[in-house]
Each structure stands twice: as structure tokens, then as C-alpha cells.
Design an enzyme around this catalytic site. Structure first.
Site, PDB file in Angstrom:
ATOM      1  N   GLU A 140      38.570  38.998  38.698  1.00 32.10           N
ATOM      2  CA  GLU A 140      39.936  39.154  38.228  1.00 32.10           C
ATOM      3  C   GLU A 140      40.977  38.524  39.158  1.00 32.10           C
ATOM      4  O   GLU A 140      42.114  38.315  38.762  1.00 32.10           O
ATOM      5  CB  GLU A 140      40.275  40.636  37.995  1.00 32.10           C
ATOM      6  CG  GLU A 140      40.322  41.495  39.242  1.00 32.10           C
ATOM      7  CD  GLU A 140      38.966  42.120  39.544  1.00 32.10           C
ATOM      8  OE1 GLU A 140      38.931  43.143  40.216  1.00 32.10           O
ATOM      9  OE2 GLU A 140      37.944  41.561  39.124  1.00 32.10           O
ATOM     10  N   ASP A 160      48.907  -2.192  41.357  1.00 29.45           N
ATOM     11  CA  ASP A 160      49.365  -3.558  41.581  1.00 29.45           C
ATOM     12  C   ASP A 160      49.095  -3.884  43.041  1.00 29.45           C
ATOM     13  O   ASP A 160      48.851  -2.986  43.849  1.00 29.45           O
ATOM     14  CB  ASP A 160      50.866  -3.655  41.277  1.00 29.45           C
ATOM     15  CG  ASP A 160      51.344  -5.091  41.120  1.00 29.45           C
ATOM     16  OD1 ASP A 160      50.567  -6.010  41.467  1.00 29.45           O
ATOM     17  OD2 ASP A 160      52.472  -5.290  40.672  1.00 29.45           O
ATOM     18  N   ASN A 200      24.915  42.221  41.541  1.00 37.35           N
ATOM     19  CA  ASN A 200      25.150  43.643  41.788  1.00 37.35           C
ATOM     20  C   ASN A 200      25.319  44.440  40.496  1.00 37.35           C
ATOM     21  O   ASN A 200      24.794  45.554  40.365  1.00 37.35           O
ATOM     22  CB  ASN A 200      26.398  43.814  42.664  1.00 37.35           C
ATOM     23  CG  ASN A 200      26.120  43.459  44.110  1.00 37.35           C
ATOM     24  OD1 ASN A 200      25.012  43.641  44.593  1.00 37.35           O
ATOM     25  ND2 ASN A 200      27.119  42.934  44.791  1.00 37.35           N
ATOM     26  N   ASN A 233      34.415  46.219  44.168  1.00 36.25           N
ATOM     27  CA  ASN A 233      34.905  44.923  43.686  1.00 36.25           C
ATOM     28  C   ASN A 233      36.198  44.529  44.387  1.00 36.25           C
ATOM     29  O   ASN A 233      36.420  43.356  44.725  1.00 36.25           O
ATOM     30  CB  ASN A 233      35.116  45.001  42.168  1.00 36.25           C
ATOM     31  CG  ASN A 233      35.301  43.625  41.553  1.00 36.25           C
ATOM     32  OD1 ASN A 233      34.504  42.726  41.786  1.00 36.25           O
ATOM     33  ND2 ASN A 233      36.348  43.461  40.769  1.00 36.25           N
TER      34      ASN A 233
END
Length: 831
Positions: free
Chosen positions: A268, A310, A639, A664
Site C-alpha cells: 500500500e 541534431d 508470509n 506490514n
């Protein structure tokens, strides 16, 4: 910036004191009519951006679940889940806010401006500040800032293709209308603003068309990645919810567990990581002299494997020197210099380096000439003419590219009579021209004729001119270019020269710089080729010479359709179509407005060295972004897969939802330092691209390895320690956090970590802090909040052993994985 001519000033002075707006009037009208913009770019609102983070579907679900806890009287669960979600949102917001402000400061450096006449003076203002009634000055290279009525025009030609789709420019006279967004290709003018912003024709079209920039490879990759994660998340969450609801007979806990698991699988903080990476990359690039207008273009910059440019000012010094001025016999002739000097001295458009080189020869200046009129340069005629008078003589002097001059010139025979060019004379002149160009000279032809005096002259008057001679210019190669070109080649970037100049001159310069020449094509070679045949030819061609702006853009498009990631660098009006057509458009800070408007990247200096540095920074940014994606998805999937299996066979949930969220969160926070990480030299040697198939292989290779060690931990907890439910959850949480945090050092590089690839100090600090937090949280009073318990010292010994074996297995697998899954960085399929 608009170049003001004598004609501009004369017209403005003749209009009187009250002509144009005052600054006070302009400010009042700006308030009345609003800014001159097509798309309202909302000012960044910190408060709105913060609350927008709560609209994320997963965040909303977790918040709803946390509030449901109040009704079940589980206040502690409500506080914990809400606090974790709030902290994640705050971290994401802080990174986005800082990045947004950094980008805003960079964008201010590349604002396109217009020249307006206010309070009796010409001044430069941002186009957004141009208002109704303003008097604007138009010159070659300018973008028309609004819908205007032309008040004065001198050979004013405007490219209206962006509005009308017309291929050829339209000539504008007094009282005619010029539309916003069109481009001045030739001549000059003064105009009054009639409509601005959304009221213009361009604004009306914009209401019916999508103005969103074409999706970059990087953005497409992120979208594909999101789809992949969404599929894994939905399938896993639904299966687990169904199984746990049946086996555990608790629908609410099963739903909350499945949602937490979905969050655990979803990276997230990816938007924050990507934004931080790109903004940090942009800030690093600005230190190298590179300004990024469109952040996702950084990836395209790094993945570029063909650079079109160029030669002038890029591989040459752009310090033009007039070295020869000779007649038809190849002899030095002061008369050639004299007439060329008059032409350059009186021309009123932007003086190019060739004119400056002529004017540097003061001995060519002859007093007494008075300018009568001018026929400005345009890209169709490729010449510029001046009509000047001295005493009783009125003379038209034309100077331009030889291939455009042959059709309008005559020569003087041995008797002094002007006659059309014979085949023999033309061959003689063309042979001498080829000799000069083969020696690296850029050549202009000078011709003249006496004319009757009149008020104005047109392009039709450019006929029956008498050939005077050639002016030959040299633009020496840059000293450092050879080294930089070799570095670009080593970095997987092939250089292709797209120029309006002669193929002989270009070939000479490339030869002097040891640039390999695979093939040469000129405009006439390309005209009749189908798109399919051109797509094949461009692969084996290095020099494209004598090109018009439209053909340059066609070459760029052919390269892209052949599967290359193409960058185009240019600074002139004729470069704008190619800049827009490229994967990444590159211009310079002193370029004309239209070139800067179309560009994604602005170079402070037109230098291949600056470009090389920018490419490397782009690749570093991409590499660090991919580190997060590979580490986050591989580890999270492993996990979450482990806990999914355990939840099916265990009589209890292996980890509480709040513990999964905490796990997390710690892991994501530990990776916030990834944008600061060092990048291995191998990662920036060649262009890199998204490879979804490789990402899937990575997930399904390293994810199961993580699961194996998780399951081993489960077995140790149950068989050796006979763990209680709380001990089991605590032990698995500790093992999960520590292995995820420390394995960052292995996954971040293809090399042996620390010995052959050192992480940044900040990443090391964040990762170690995350690992240490597992002990701090679980073994102190904080643990009771999350329902953790203290574990015996022997368990820590098992953890050390698991981490060491896990690290070794990952290193061995990594060695095998990158040996069997290495792919070419060059895309093989046309996009």
C-alpha cells in the site's frame, strides 16, 4: 523569448501613448476573466490530499472494521487498527506532500512566457497572465498565447496543424485571426488578444478531447503490476474467508483476518515509494543540470536506447566560424563577404550562429546601405533576402541553402552577361560545394540582383538572381564529445543524427568523432518509402540529413514502431514535432517556447555530458523503484501464503488482524529508505524495462522460500516449545519481521550483499531498526497492547539460526534465478 525587431518597435511607436493595456488594467482584467489556461490545474491542497488517502478501498474497509469493534466492545482492537491505518496514511501523505512541493519548485523554472506591450513597454509575462485586450508581440518560434487579431504582419506564417490539421503553414495578414496554441514558423507580427483560456478555439477542442499525456512504459508497468496484485489479493482473501468462516465458525473474525491479510499482501505504500523515488530522482537530476517537467518521464529517460539529435551544439561547439568566402572560381572574394554582411546585418528575425559568424568579420561592413524590406527565412524556401539601397542602387541580396538556390539563380558569363545556369556551370558549382561539405564546412550560397524600388517585396521577387559565391562555415566538434559518446554507447544508447544540414558535412563531423556510421539517408530517400519499409531502414541508418521538420518526426515514429525507446533532443521550432513524437522529449532552457512546451525533460545546458548524467540518474530511480516492488511482493506473498496455510490447519488464527497490520506497517516503513539506496553499476549499464513475466517468476520463486521458513518456525514453536496461542503468534511475528527486514539486504542486489554491494547508510539503519522493533514491541509492555507475550532466550537462538540459513538459501537461489532469467533490456515488440 520573443526577439523584438525594428518593425515591431516602429509599429508600436506609431500607435500612440494609449496603445495597449496598463499593468493596472491587465491586473483588473486578469481578475475578471481569470487566468489564461486551458485545463484548470487545481492548487495542491494539503488538507484535501490528506483526506483523499482515506478513500483507498482497503483503508475504508479497515476503518469500517475498526469501528465495528466498538459495537463488539473490543475498544483496544479499534484503537490499534485505527492507529495503524492513521500512521500509514500519515507516512504516505508526508512523502507525497514533500514530493509535490519539490516538483512545484522545479516546474516554476520552465514556465513558457509571452511578450506583451503594457505601459508603453514590452515585457515578458507567463502565458497564464495574458488577458483580453493585451497586445502581444509575435516572432519566429513563439506559441500564439491566445486567440488574437493580427494588427501588423510581416511575412507572418503560422503552423495551425494543432487546430486544423493542415500540413502547410498559413500566412496571416492584418485583421485576420491567429489561434491559441498555434506556432509562428516565419515572419513577425503584433496582435490583440480577443479570447483566452477555455473561450479560445483550442479551449473548445480541449473540452471534447482527452488532454492526458500518453501513458509511459513505467505507468503502464505500474498498472499491470496493480492488476496482478489485485488478482492475487482477491483470490487469496476470498478463499481464506470462506475456509476460516466454515472451520472457525466466526464470520466477523474471519472477515477481519482476510481483510488484514489482503492489506498484508498489498504494497500500500507503493504510491509513496514511487513518488519519493521519482521526486528524489528529479531533485538529483536538477543538480546535474536536468529539469524534469513530467515525473514519469524519468523512467523513459533511463530506458532510452536510441537518442536522436541534431549535430549543431550537441556534438559540435555551436561556435560557428566563417572560414571561407569565395567566388565561382574558388578564390577568396571580398564582394561575397560584403553582400553576405549586408544580408545578415539587416535581417530582423533571430540571428542564427551563421549570421553571427558573418557579422564577426567587421571588414565586410560597408556604410551607406539603407534597409528597404526583408523577405524572411522559412523552412520551405530555406533562404532569406534583404532589399537595401545605397545612393541610386537598390539591391536584393539572398542567402540560403544551395539546394534551394539553384532554381532561382543565374551566372555571369565571360562577357559579363547574366545567363541561366548551364549543366556544365551547375556541375562545376556542385562539385565545389561537395568538396567544401566533404571537408566539414557548412555552406551558404549568396546571390543578388538590382531591383526597382518599391514599398514591399515578396518571395516571388526571388528569381533571376546572379550567383556571387559561397560562404563556408566550420563548427568544430566539442572536445569531450568523443568520450561521452563512448560512454553512451557503453550504456546501451545508440546515437542517430537527424539534421537539416548536408549529409557530407554531417558525415565529416561524425568521422572526426569516431562515430560509427551504419548508413546515410536524405529527405528524398525517405519520401516514397512506406512506413513498413522505413521501419526497417531506420534500424541500420545513423545519419538522416537534409530533413524537414515533418520528416524528422516521421523518422522518430518509425524508430518507436521498430521497438526502440526513443529520446529526441532539440531546441528549435523545427524540432517541436519530433520532441512530441519521441518517448521522451528533451529540450534546453534557452530553447524556443514551442520546443520547451512539448519537452518532458529540460537541460540547463545543451550537452551530451549533462544528458549522460541524466540518463544514469533516471536508471537509478527506476532500479530503486523496482527494488521495493520485488522485495515487497516477494516477501509479502510468502508470509501471507504461510499464514494462509497455517490458518487452515491450526485450530486458531495464526496471527491476529492487528498483528498482521503491524507486521506490514513495520516492513513498509523499513523500506521508505529505498530511494536513498546505492545502485549497482550493472543496473545502470543498460536500459531497463518492466518485465511482468520475470516479476511473476520472482514472486513464485522467493515467496515459497519465505513460506518454507515460516512453516519451519511454526513446527519449532509447536513441537519444541509447545507454544501457547499467544506464544505462537508472538514467535511467528518476531521471525516474520526479522527475516523480512534483513532479507532486504539480499534482495536489493544481484551481488553478494555487503561484500560486493553496499546498501546506503539510511537503508541499513531503517532495516536494522525494523528488526530490532520486533524485540522492542513484543518483549516490553507494548506487547500486551497487541496481545504479545515474552519468549524464552532459547527461542532467540533458533531465530538466529533460521535467519542465517534463510539468508544462505536466498543467496543460492538468487544466483540460480538471475543466471536463468536474464533478458535483453531491448524491447523486442513494437509498442
Amino acid at each position: 523569448m520573443t526577439q523584438t525587431s525594428v518593425q515591431h518597435i516602429a509599429f508600436l511607436e506609431n500607435q500612440g501613448k494609449n496603445f495597449g493595456l496598463t499593468k493596472i488594467e491587465a491586473l483588473a482584467r486578469l481578475r475578471k476573466y481569470g487566468p489564461n489556461i486551458i485545463v484548470d490545474k487545481k492548487r495542491y491542497s494539503a488538507l484535501k490530499a490528506f483526506f483523499a488517502k482515506f478513500t483507498n478501498p482497503l483503508v475504508l474497509i479497515l476503518l469500517v472494521a475498526s469501528f465495528l469493534s466498538i459495537f463488539t466492545r473490543d475498544i483496544a482492537e479499534f484503537v490499534i487498527i485505527f492507529a495503524i491505518v492513521l500512521f500509514s496514511v500519515c507516512v504516505d501523505f508526508f512523502q507525497e506532500y514533500r514530493s509535490e512541493k519539490a516538483v512545484e519548485s522545479l516546474q516554476k523554472r520552465v514556465v513558457v512566457k509571452a511578450s506583451v506591450y503594457r505601459d508603453g513597454h514590452i515585457e515578458e509575462v507567463p502565458i497564464s497572465h495574458v488577458t483580453v485586450g493585451d497586445i502581444v508581440i509575435l516572432a519566429i518560434g513563439d506559441v500564439v498565447p491566445a486567440d488574437v487579431t493580427v494588427l501588423f504582419a510581416k511575412d507572418l506564417h503560422i503552423d495551425q496543424s494543432v487546430i486544423t490539421g493542415e500540413s502547410f503553414p498559413a500566412q496571416k495578414e492584418e485583421k485576420q485571426t491567429a489561434m491559441m496554441g498555434t506556432t509562428v514558423l516565419n515572419g513577425e507580427g503584433v496582435a490583440r488578444v480577443e479570447k483566452i483560456g477555455k473561450e479560445t478555439e483550442f479551449g473548445k477542442i480541449a473540452d471534447t478531447l482527452s488532454l492526458v499525456k500518453e501513458e509511459t512504459d513505467f505507468e503502464k508497468g505500474l498498472k499491470d503490476f496493480g492488476v496482478l496484485i489485485a488478482k492475487l489479493t482477491v483470490v487469496l482473501a476470498l478463499v481464506l474467508f470462506g475456509v476460516n468462516a466454515v472451520l472457525k465458525h466466526n464470520i466477523y473474525d474471519s472477515l477481519l483476518f482476510s481483510l488484514a491479510l489482503a492489506v498484508g499482501l498489498t504494497p500500500e505504500l507503493l504510491p509513496a515509494i514511487v513518488t519519493v523515488n521519482l521526486s528524489r530522482g528529479a531533485l538529483r537530476m536538477v543538480k546535474k543540470g536536468v529539469i524534469v517537467k513530467h515525473l514519469p518521464a524519468i523512467q523513459n529517460f533511463g530506458s532510452m536506447n536510441v537518442l536522436c539529435t541534431d549535430k549543431t551544439g550537441t556534438i559540435t561547439q555551436n561556435k560557428i566560424i566563417l572560414e571561407r568566402y569565395e567566388n565561382s572560381d574558388g578564390e577568396e572574394d571580398k564582394n561575397v563577404l560584403r553582400l553576405a554582411y549586408v544580408n545578415s546585418f539587416f535581417q530582423s528575425n533571430v540571428k542564427n550562429p551563421l549570421d553571427e559568424a558573418i557579422l564577426a568579420h567587421k571588414e565586410g561592413h560597408e556604410k551607406g546601405f539603407i534597409k528597404i524590406d526583408e523577405i524572411p527565412f522559412d523552412f520551405m524556401r530555406k533562404r532569406l533576402s534583404i532589399v537595401a539601397a545605397k545612393e541610386k542602387e537598390t539591391i536584393l541580396i539572398s542567402k540560403g541553402a544551395a539546394d534551394s538556390m539553384w532554381e532561382v539563380i543565374k551566372h555571369v558569363d565571360e562577357n559579363g552577361n547574366a545567363k541561366p545556369l548551364t549543366a556544365g556551370v551547375l556541375k562545376k558549382l556542385q562539385t565545389r560545394l561537395s568538396e567544401l561539405e566533404s571537408d566539414g564546412y557548412r555552406v551558404l550560397t549568396v546571390a543578388h540582383k538590382n531591383v526597382e524600388k518599391k514599398k514591399t517585396y515578396e518571395a516571388a521577387d526571388e528569381k533571376d538572381l546572379i550567383f556571387i559565391g559561397f560562404t563556408a562555415f566550420m563548427d568544430p566538434p566539442k572536445h569531450e564529445v568523443k568520450v561521452v559518446l563512448q560512454a553512451l554507447e557503453n550504456a546501451g544508447v545508440t546515437l542517430k543524427i537527424l539534421t537539416g544540414d548536408s549529409e557530407l558535412v554531417t558525415k565529416k563531423i561524425c568521422t572526426d568523432l569516431s562515430i560509427p556510421i551504419d548508413g546515410i539517408m536524405v529527405e528524398k530517400d525517405l519520401i516514397n518509402l512506406s512506413d513498413e519499409k522505413l521501419r526497417e531502414r531506420v534500424k541500420e541508418t545513423t545519419i538522416f540529413a537534409r530533413l524537414t521538420p515533418q520528416t524528422k518526426a516521421r523518422v522518430v515514429q518509425a524508430l518507436r514502431s521498430a521497438g526502440f525507446s526513443v529520446g529526441y533532443m532539440g531546441d528549435g521550432v523545427n524540432d517541436a514535432p519530433s520532441i512530441k513524437a519521441a518517448d521522451v522529449g528533451i529540450s534546453v532552457e534557452n530553447a524556443v517556447d514551442i520546443a520547451k512546451s512539448e519537452a518532458d525533460i529540460i537541460l540547463v545546458t545543451k550537452s551530451l555530458k549533462v544528458l549522460q548524467d541524466g540518463i544514469i540518474e533516471g536508471r537509478k530511480t527506476f532500479a530503486n523503484t523496482m527494488k521495493y516492488i520485488y522485495m515487497g511482493t516477494g516477501s509479502n506473498f510468502g508470509n501471507m501464503f504461510s499464514v494462509s496455510i497455517a490458518s487452515i490447519f491450526l485450530p486458531f488464527l495464526p496471527m491476529l488482524p492487528i498483528q498482521i497490520l503491524l507486521n506490514n506497517l513495520i516492513y513498509d516503513v523499513s523500506q521508505l529508505a529505498i530511494p536513498t539506496d546505492n545502485v549497482d553499476s550493472e543496473e545502470i549499464e543498460k536500459p531497463q524495462h518492466w518485465d511482468m513475466s520475470n516479476l511473476k517468476k520472482f514472486i513464485f520463486t522467493f515467496g515459497p522460500i519465505s513460506s518454507v521458513f515460516d512453516l519451519a518456525t511454526f513446527a519449532i514453536l509447536l513441537s519444541i516449545f509447545n507454544a501457547s496461542i499467544a506464544f505462537f503468534r508472538t514467535g511467528w511475528f518476531i521471525e516474520s519481521v526479522i527475516t523480512q527486514s534483513l532479507i532486504i539486504f539480499a534482495i536489493r542486489t544481484k551481488k553478494v550483499p555487503f561484500l560486493k554491494s553496499k546498501p546506503s547508510v539510511l537503508l541499513t539503519l531503517f532495516a536494522l531498526t525494523a528488526a530490532f522493533s520486533s524485540a522492542l514491541i513484543t518483549q516490553t509492555t507494548l506487547g500486551s497492547i497487541f496481545q504479545f507475550v515474552k519468549v524464552p532466550p532459547l527461542f532467540w537462538m533458533y531465530i538466529v539460526g533460521i535467519v542465517i540459513v534463510y539468508f544462505v538459501i536466498v543467496e543460492l537461489t538468487k544466483l540460480w534465478f538471475y543466471k536463468t532469467n536474464v533478458k535483453s533490456s531491448l524491447p523486442t515488440q513494437p509498442r
